[in-house]
Design an enzyme around this catalytic site. Structure first.
Site, mmCIF file in Angstrom:
data_model
loop_
_atom_site.group_PDB
_atom_site.id
_atom_site.type_symbol
_atom_site.label_atom_id
_atom_site.label_comp_id
_atom_site.label_asym_id
_atom_site.label_seq_id
_atom_site.Cartn_x
_atom_site.Cartn_y
_atom_site.Cartn_z
ATOM 1 C CD GLU A 97 -0.633 1.698 -5.880
ATOM 2 O OE1 GLU A 97 -0.034 2.323 -6.786
ATOM 3 O OE2 GLU A 97 -0.209 1.606 -4.722
ATOM 4 C CE LYS B 231 4.125 3.662 0.332
ATOM 5 N NZ LYS B 231 4.560 2.241 0.342
HETATM 6 P P1 PGA Z 1 1.575 -0.514 -0.460
HETATM 7 O O1 PGA Z 1 2.220 -0.246 -1.882
HETATM 8 O O2 PGA Z 1 0.701 0.638 -0.138
HETATM 9 O O3 PGA Z 1 0.831 -1.809 -0.655
HETATM 10 O O4 PGA Z 1 2.721 -0.642 0.505
HETATM 11 C C1 PGA Z 1 2.729 0.990 -2.281
HETATM 12 C C2 PGA Z 1 4.231 0.961 -2.426
HETATM 13 O O5 PGA Z 1 4.876 -0.078 -2.155
HETATM 14 O O6 PGA Z 1 4.826 1.970 -2.778
HETATM 15 ZN ZN ZN Z 2 6.944 0.876 -2.670
#
Ligand code: PGA
Ligand code: ZN
Length: 416
Positions: free
Chosen positions: A210, A335
């Site tokens: 990230e 998400k």
């Molecule tokens: P991931 O990480 O997209 O690998 O799940 C992001 C998070 O855990 O917030």
């Molecule tokens: Zn997370």
């Protein structure tokens, strides 16, 4: 009256920020052509909607290709002719076509890009900003620029170092505008790079998935001390706070958590309370593994800060209801690809609001140049977004869109 009928839907395989294939959907409606790309997680929750993909040599695999062909054959036929402003109709039609609870038939990565592109088509055909289209869907009229939670030290699955907790974020809390806030974040990020280079050697300032630095640290304290030094050196002491996403499912072995040493859940509660007391932590995500609603509740009760559910909730209404009943969190990590349609993601956010929770819109570790979630956070008026470091194109795509929205529409930044 604008012509808002969908005349064409196509999908193609493109690359995400880790170099893995993902799905882009294109919608043609009323003479405009728009597109959207889905992201992909690494520390995915057990209860997420199913993304059709393959392990290992994914470019040779069939999962993403299957998702693409599901759009081009089944979904395209169904959605063609529908009104792109009728988001719920389009999403419900795709859910019926899929007919599973977790979208394993067509794939969340087939359904979601079409869902997102439909919202963009509604925006383009009616000459309306995307964030307002999202506001219309959710019933929100109070638009604001979210406070960015910027992940500047990467651990866990995103880094492959000894640091087991996944994300160490800086949170600009005392700024009038987003532009000033993100400038402070980027100056702190650069100060941090210099400090890590000096203390741990230049190669330790290489970055993780990230865009945050990935020095080989042993525990959370070491990361927090680096953040404190960087904030001080950059001159923002007092106006930047800290947040952690532990992503604890990834270091839970069935009985203990391996976070520098082994902790039982009760011991980890005390450890977190110590960290919160000694450092300026305002938000803690996934402090325990994804089935442990009770330890979340215990920490929420004792810590009195924001406790965010990500893998615990998976943007899933049923799991959010359990967490509400058990008082496990007070913030939903939103998400869109965990649930697979915009309609369901917005319903999840509204359920959280109704129970006086906060909502933080989030990126995935495998991201793309699509800035959709910036408009989503503004449209929901949720006040919080996490989009990784203030560096690397797939992360800055979102922050840069927020700079534009602030400037073009005179929107105010939310407080934290
Ligand atoms: P991931 O990480 O997209 O690998 O799940 C992001 C998070 O855990 O917030
Ligand atoms: Zn997370």
């Amino acid at each position: 009256m604008p012509d808002c009928r969908v005349s064409k839907v196509i999908a193609r395989e493109v690359l995400d920020s880790r170099g893995n294939p993902t799905v882009e959907a294109v919608i043609v409606a009323g003479g405009v052509c728009v597109s959207a790309i889905v992201p992909s997680g690494a520390s995915t929750g057990r209860h997420e909607a199913v993304e059709l993909r393959d392990g290992g040599k994914r470019f040779l695999g069939k999962g993403v290709k299957k998702a693409v062909s599901n759009v081009n054959s089944v979904i395209a036929k169904k959605v063609a002719g529908m009104d792109c402003r009728q988001q719920a109709d389009i999403d419900n039609a795709m859910m019926r076509l899929d007919s599973t609870l977790n979208k394993s038939q067509l794939g969340a990565n087939a359904i979601l890009p079409v869902s997102m592109a439909a919202a963009r088509a509604a925006a383009a055909t009616t000459s309306t900003p995307l964030y307002r289209i999202i506001g219309g869907m959710s019933g929100n009229k109070k638009f604001s620029i979210p406070v960015p939670f910027c992940n500047v030290i990467n651990g866990g699955k995103h880094a492959g170092t000894s640091l087991r907790m996944q994300e160490f974020m800086i949170v600009p809390v005392k700024f009038r505008t987003f532009k000033e806030a993100i400038t402070a974040v980027s100056e702190t990020y650069h100060a941090l790079k210099g400090i890590i280079g000096k203390v741990y050697g230049k190669s330790s300032a290489n970055v993780g998935d990230e865009g945050g630095f990935a020095p080989d640290l042993n525990n959370a304290e070491q990361a927090l001390i680096l953040l404190e030094k960087a904030v001080e050196q950059a001159g923002y002491k007092g106006s930047i706070r800290f947040a952690i996403d532990a992503a604890a499912s990834e270091f839970y072995n069935g009985s203990h958590y391996d976070a520098g040493r082994l902790y039982r859940a009760e011991e980890l509660v005390d450890y977190y309370l110590d960290l919160i007391r000694s450092h300026k932590i305002v938000s803690l995500e996934d402090p325990f593994e994804q089935e442990d609603f009770d330890s979340f509740a215990e920490l929420r009760r004792k810590a009195k800060i924001q406790i965010v559910g990500d893998d615990l909730l998976c943007t899933n209404i049923g799991r959010i209801k359990t967490a509400i009943a058990k008082k496990s969190c007070n913030c939903l990590l939103l998400k869109v690809n965990q649930i697979g349609t915009l309609t369901e993601a917005i319903a999840a956010a509204n359920l959280a609001y109704k129970n006086r929770w906060k909502v933080m819109v989030s990126n995935r570790s495998g991201e793309t140049e699509d800035s959709f979630i910036a408009d989503l956070a503004v449209g929901l008026g949720c006040g919080q977004i996490k989009s990784g470091a203030p560096a690397r194109g797939e992360r800055t795509a979102k922050y840069n869109q927020l700079i534009r929205l602030e400037e073009d529409f005179g929107l105010r930044m939310a407080g934290f």
